[in-house]
Design a protein around this motif. Structure first.
Motif, mmCIF file in Angstrom:
data_model
loop_
_atom_site.group_PDB
_atom_site.id
_atom_site.type_symbol
_atom_site.label_atom_id
_atom_site.label_comp_id
_atom_site.label_asym_id
_atom_site.label_seq_id
_atom_site.Cartn_x
_atom_site.Cartn_y
_atom_site.Cartn_z
ATOM 1 N N GLY A 279 0.842 -1.197 0.000
ATOM 2 C CA GLY A 279 0.000 0.000 0.000
ATOM 3 C C GLY A 279 0.870 1.236 0.000
ATOM 4 N N PHE A 280 0.212 2.419 -0.081
ATOM 5 C CA PHE A 280 0.943 3.685 -0.178
ATOM 6 C C PHE A 280 1.879 3.929 0.999
ATOM 7 N N THR A 281 1.496 3.420 2.196
ATOM 8 C CA THR A 281 2.303 3.726 3.385
ATOM 9 C C THR A 281 3.118 2.525 3.830
ATOM 10 N N LYS A 282 3.262 1.522 2.965
ATOM 11 C CA LYS A 282 3.937 0.275 3.345
ATOM 12 C C LYS A 282 5.287 0.149 2.639
ATOM 13 N N ASP A 283 5.955 -1.011 2.866
ATOM 14 C CA ASP A 283 7.262 -1.246 2.258
ATOM 15 C C ASP A 283 7.174 -1.463 0.756
ATOM 16 N N ILE A 284 6.054 -2.049 0.318
ATOM 17 C CA ILE A 284 5.914 -2.258 -1.122
ATOM 18 C C ILE A 284 4.568 -1.718 -1.626
ATOM 19 N N TYR A 285 4.592 -1.314 -2.879
ATOM 20 C CA TYR A 285 3.389 -0.831 -3.544
ATOM 21 C C TYR A 285 3.281 -1.604 -4.856
ATOM 22 N N ILE A 286 2.090 -2.128 -5.158
ATOM 23 C CA ILE A 286 1.908 -3.016 -6.315
ATOM 24 C C ILE A 286 0.797 -2.457 -7.210
ATOM 25 N N ASP A 287 1.032 -2.449 -8.521
ATOM 26 C CA ASP A 287 0.008 -1.948 -9.444
ATOM 27 C C ASP A 287 0.184 -2.670 -10.785
ATOM 28 N N SER A 288 -0.747 -2.459 -11.708
ATOM 29 C CA SER A 288 -0.613 -3.023 -13.050
ATOM 30 C C SER A 288 -1.182 -2.032 -14.059
ATOM 31 N N ALA A 289 -0.756 -2.194 -15.320
ATOM 32 C CA ALA A 289 -1.202 -1.286 -16.381
ATOM 33 C C ALA A 289 -1.067 -2.002 -17.725
#
Ligand code: 4NP
Length: 163
Positions: free
Chosen positions: A34-44
């Motif tokens: 998530g935005f405030t975590k160690d990792i942020y995950i998304d796709s496009a």
């Protein structure tokens, strides 16, 4: 923070599956995203054919068989900003990798990889084939490839970032 972007053509079959599967494995390993975590995950997607659409029903059903719910994801098109925003940009196949290489500024080219390059015990498998014009077995095969690459990539970032 390490920011990971999964990229395919339409962002309705392979990359949302990769987003959901990778998140599933990371969360299971105790790594929240998530935005405030160690990792942020998304796709496009490199194409904008399906903007704002949910994942293809066949991709949703295949993921659900393994307990991964991707129903809330919505398609978006890759933007120039993504090349600076993300740490890793992982292409599902070489067509999409080439497309990104053509548009990505020089200083961010090192972020671009084939997702399958992180899969263990998968000799000769370099791409997640596009299942869109195939049948449910093609979605199963894509899921299997994505699962292997997700597990290998998770190990990679755990090592690199001491997660
Ligand atoms: P994806 O699959 O790139 O894995 O999301 C596709 C989805 C849509 C199309 C092609 C591939 N299309 O041509 O609309």
């Amino acid at each position: 923070m390490v920011k990971i972007l999964f990229v395919c053509l339409g962002n309705i079959c392979r990359s949302p599956t990769a987003e959901g599967v990778f998140r599933h494995h990371a969360n299971k390993a105790g790594i929240e995203d998530g935005f405030t975590k160690d990792i942020y995950i998304d796709s496009a997607g490199t194409a904008g054919f399906h903007m704002a659409a949910p994942p293809d029903k066949r991709a949703q059903l295949t993921a659900l068989k393994y307990g991964v719910d991707i129903g809330d994801l919505r398609a978006r098109k890759l933007s120039l900003q993504d090349f600076s925003d993300f740490t890793y940009i992982l292409a599902m196949d070489s067509d999409n990798l080439q497309m990104m290489k053509r548009h990505c500024p020089e200083e961010h080219q090192h972020k671009l990889h084939l997702f399958m390059s992180f899969a263990e015990n998968s000799p000769g498998i370099t791409e997640v084939p596009d299942p869109y014009y195939g049948d449910i077995e093609d979605f199963d095969k894509a899921y299997d490839f994505i699962d292997r690459a997700s597990q290998g990539f998770l190990k990679h970032i755990c090592r690199e970032y001491n997660l």
